[in-house]
Design a protein around this motif. Structure first.
Motif, mmCIF file in Angstrom:
data_model
loop_
_atom_site.group_PDB
_atom_site.id
_atom_site.type_symbol
_atom_site.label_atom_id
_atom_site.label_comp_id
_atom_site.label_asym_id
_atom_site.label_seq_id
_atom_site.Cartn_x
_atom_site.Cartn_y
_atom_site.Cartn_z
ATOM 1 N N ALA A 3 -10.808 -10.420 15.890
ATOM 2 C CA ALA A 3 -11.253 -11.727 16.361
ATOM 3 C C ALA A 3 -12.073 -11.560 17.621
ATOM 4 O O ALA A 3 -11.774 -10.710 18.465
ATOM 5 C CB ALA A 3 -10.058 -12.640 16.625
ATOM 6 N N SER A 4 -13.127 -12.377 17.753
ATOM 7 C CA SER A 4 -13.924 -12.417 18.982
ATOM 8 C C SER A 4 -13.309 -13.465 19.888
ATOM 9 O O SER A 4 -13.239 -14.645 19.535
ATOM 10 C CB SER A 4 -15.378 -12.772 18.657
ATOM 11 N N ILE A 19 -2.844 -11.905 11.312
ATOM 12 C CA ILE A 19 -3.446 -12.794 10.321
ATOM 13 C C ILE A 19 -2.584 -14.047 10.239
ATOM 14 O O ILE A 19 -1.360 -13.962 10.083
ATOM 15 C CB ILE A 19 -3.532 -12.107 8.939
ATOM 16 N N PRO A 20 -3.161 -15.235 10.365
ATOM 17 C CA PRO A 20 -2.343 -16.455 10.314
ATOM 18 C C PRO A 20 -1.754 -16.674 8.929
ATOM 19 O O PRO A 20 -2.307 -16.216 7.925
ATOM 20 C CB PRO A 20 -3.341 -17.564 10.677
ATOM 21 N N ILE A 29 -8.080 -18.436 4.497
ATOM 22 C CA ILE A 29 -9.463 -18.142 4.130
ATOM 23 C C ILE A 29 -9.936 -16.875 4.816
ATOM 24 O O ILE A 29 -9.766 -16.711 6.031
ATOM 25 C CB ILE A 29 -10.387 -19.314 4.523
ATOM 26 N N ARG A 30 -10.513 -15.978 4.031
ATOM 27 C CA ARG A 30 -11.218 -14.832 4.610
ATOM 28 C C ARG A 30 -12.618 -15.307 4.970
ATOM 29 O O ARG A 30 -13.381 -15.760 4.110
ATOM 30 C CB ARG A 30 -11.282 -13.672 3.623
ATOM 31 N N CYS A 122 -13.540 -14.898 13.546
ATOM 32 C CA CYS A 122 -12.467 -13.942 13.274
ATOM 33 C C CYS A 122 -12.442 -13.725 11.769
ATOM 34 O O CYS A 122 -13.193 -14.354 11.026
ATOM 35 C CB CYS A 122 -11.117 -14.477 13.779
ATOM 36 N N GLU A 123 -11.587 -12.832 11.315
ATOM 37 C CA GLU A 123 -11.628 -12.455 9.897
ATOM 38 C C GLU A 123 -10.884 -13.416 8.974
ATOM 39 O O GLU A 123 -11.206 -13.519 7.789
ATOM 40 C CB GLU A 123 -11.094 -11.038 9.736
ATOM 41 N N TYR A 124 -9.881 -14.129 9.505
ATOM 42 C CA TYR A 124 -9.104 -15.049 8.670
ATOM 43 C C TYR A 124 -8.780 -16.316 9.452
ATOM 44 O O TYR A 124 -8.504 -16.264 10.661
ATOM 45 C CB TYR A 124 -7.788 -14.407 8.218
#
Length: 354
Positions: A3-4, A19-20, A29-30, A122-124
């Motif tokens: 995550a930024s 990951i949430p 969601i990805r 972020c990724e997710y």
């Protein structure tokens, strides 16, 4: 996941976060694509927008699209694998505003990238299932992410009640002004005048719907609708004065907290003056406009960045030729060449969603 994260002191770091997990009624969601908004750059440069202050580390980004990879209780498992455009809102359905259908005005709203709520760089991410809108294969990830700013344009044109044969004056040829011009054209407006001080933005406006481009202060009269996408008080005053009797003025750009208005003009012409705060019930219209080809969002993309280059993405609005930057949290930006129209550097905050 990566995550930024923006810190109150202005540091922007890529960090590992859990990951949430989707709660009941939510989807996981990805994230595939995230558009950069003026509010993101404003938080980076100033640490606040109005009363919303970055007091703790926060993930920016609210223009997002991705693919569903998990579901919470009550959500059909068949949705896993579905590509979606994210409507980044989490209203409280029990408030009066939500029950009336104005859920964008919910006083208990949780909105992506508005302190203290994390966004999508972020990724997710998770979101309520109803706010993850399925997109057809014909809509790319970039355009799916830009349904969010397109929704601002749709809301503005709806509030202006623009229809076939109307004339519209739009102040500002930044991303939101150009979105408004495209939607006005799709709505059937016959005359779309864009007021913009910068020569390079003047040059690109016709590509996105403008039938006329003028300098601020030019004599414009008898338009049926005025949309301010600049936040500049002088532009608002000029736009109100340009309206015909019973015309409508819609304020989208956020600049000064207070400004003087020509009240005698508003009264004598019975001008309707209103504002735009986010959007509600716009995604079906946004996806219809994209799939039909009546708006072109891909043409507005002028920069593509990975998660490690978020600062460069946020600062890209200062680069000549920049309109819209996209960040790809999950990997390397696509190598698709960008046909970049010239544009002006600007610090104007047009699309602010506090």
């Amino acid at each position: 996941m990566r995550a930024s994260v923006l810190y109150p002191d202005g540091r922007l770091l890529v960090e590992e976060r859990p990951i949430p997990r989707p709660r009941p009624g939510e989807v996981l969601i990805r994230v595939l694509a995230v558009g950069v908004c003026g509010s993101d750059t404003h938080y980076l440069r100033h640490g606040r927008i109005g009363t919303h202050v970055v007091e703790h580390p926060i993930v920016l980004g609210h223009e997002a699209a991705g693919v569903i990879v998990g579901v919470g209780d009550g959500v059909p498992k068949s949705r896993v694998g579905q590509r979606v455009s994210i409507e980044p809102q989490c209203p409280d359905p029990s408030t009066d505003e939500s029950r009336r259908g104005h859920y964008n005005l919910c006083p208990r709203m949780r909105f992506y990238a508005t302190p203290p709520v994390d966004g999508a760089l972020c990724e997710y991410v998770t979101i309520g299932a109803a706010f993850a809108h399925a997109v057809p294969d014909s809509v790319g990830d970039d355009a799916a992410a830009l349904c969010e700013p397109l929704s601002v344009g749709i809301t503005a044109i709806r509030k202006a009640e623009v229809t076939m044969g109307d004339s519209v004056l739009i102040a500002g040829a930044g991303p939101i002004g150009l979105m408004c011009a495209q939607v006005a054209r799709a709505a059937g407006a016959d005359r779309i005048v864009v007021s913009e001080p910068d020569a390079v933005r003047q040059a690109i406006a016709p590509r996105f719907g403008a039938t006329e481009v003028v300098e601020p202060g030019a004599e414009i009269a008898d338009v049926s609708a005025f949309i301010d996408a600049s936040g500049v008080p002088a532009a608002v005053t000029a736009g109100v004065r340009a309206l015909r009797p019973a015309g409508r003025a819609v304020l989208v750009g956020m600049g000064a907290d207070e400004m003087s208005l020509p009240t005698s003009v508003i009264q004598n012409r019975e001008i309707v003056l209103t504002g735009v705060f986010r959007y509600a019930n716009t995604w079906p219209a946004a996806l219809s406009l994209i799939t039909s080809g009546r708006v072109d969002l891909d043409a507005m993309i002028t920069g593509r960045f990975g998660l490690d280059d978020v600062r460069a993405a946020l600062e890209s609005d200062r680069t000549p030729g920049s309109i819209k930057a996209i960040v790809y949290p999950g990997g390397t930006p696509p190598a698709t060449p960008i046909q970049s129209p010239e544009s002006a550097e600007s610090d104007t905050v047009e699309d602010v969603h506090p």
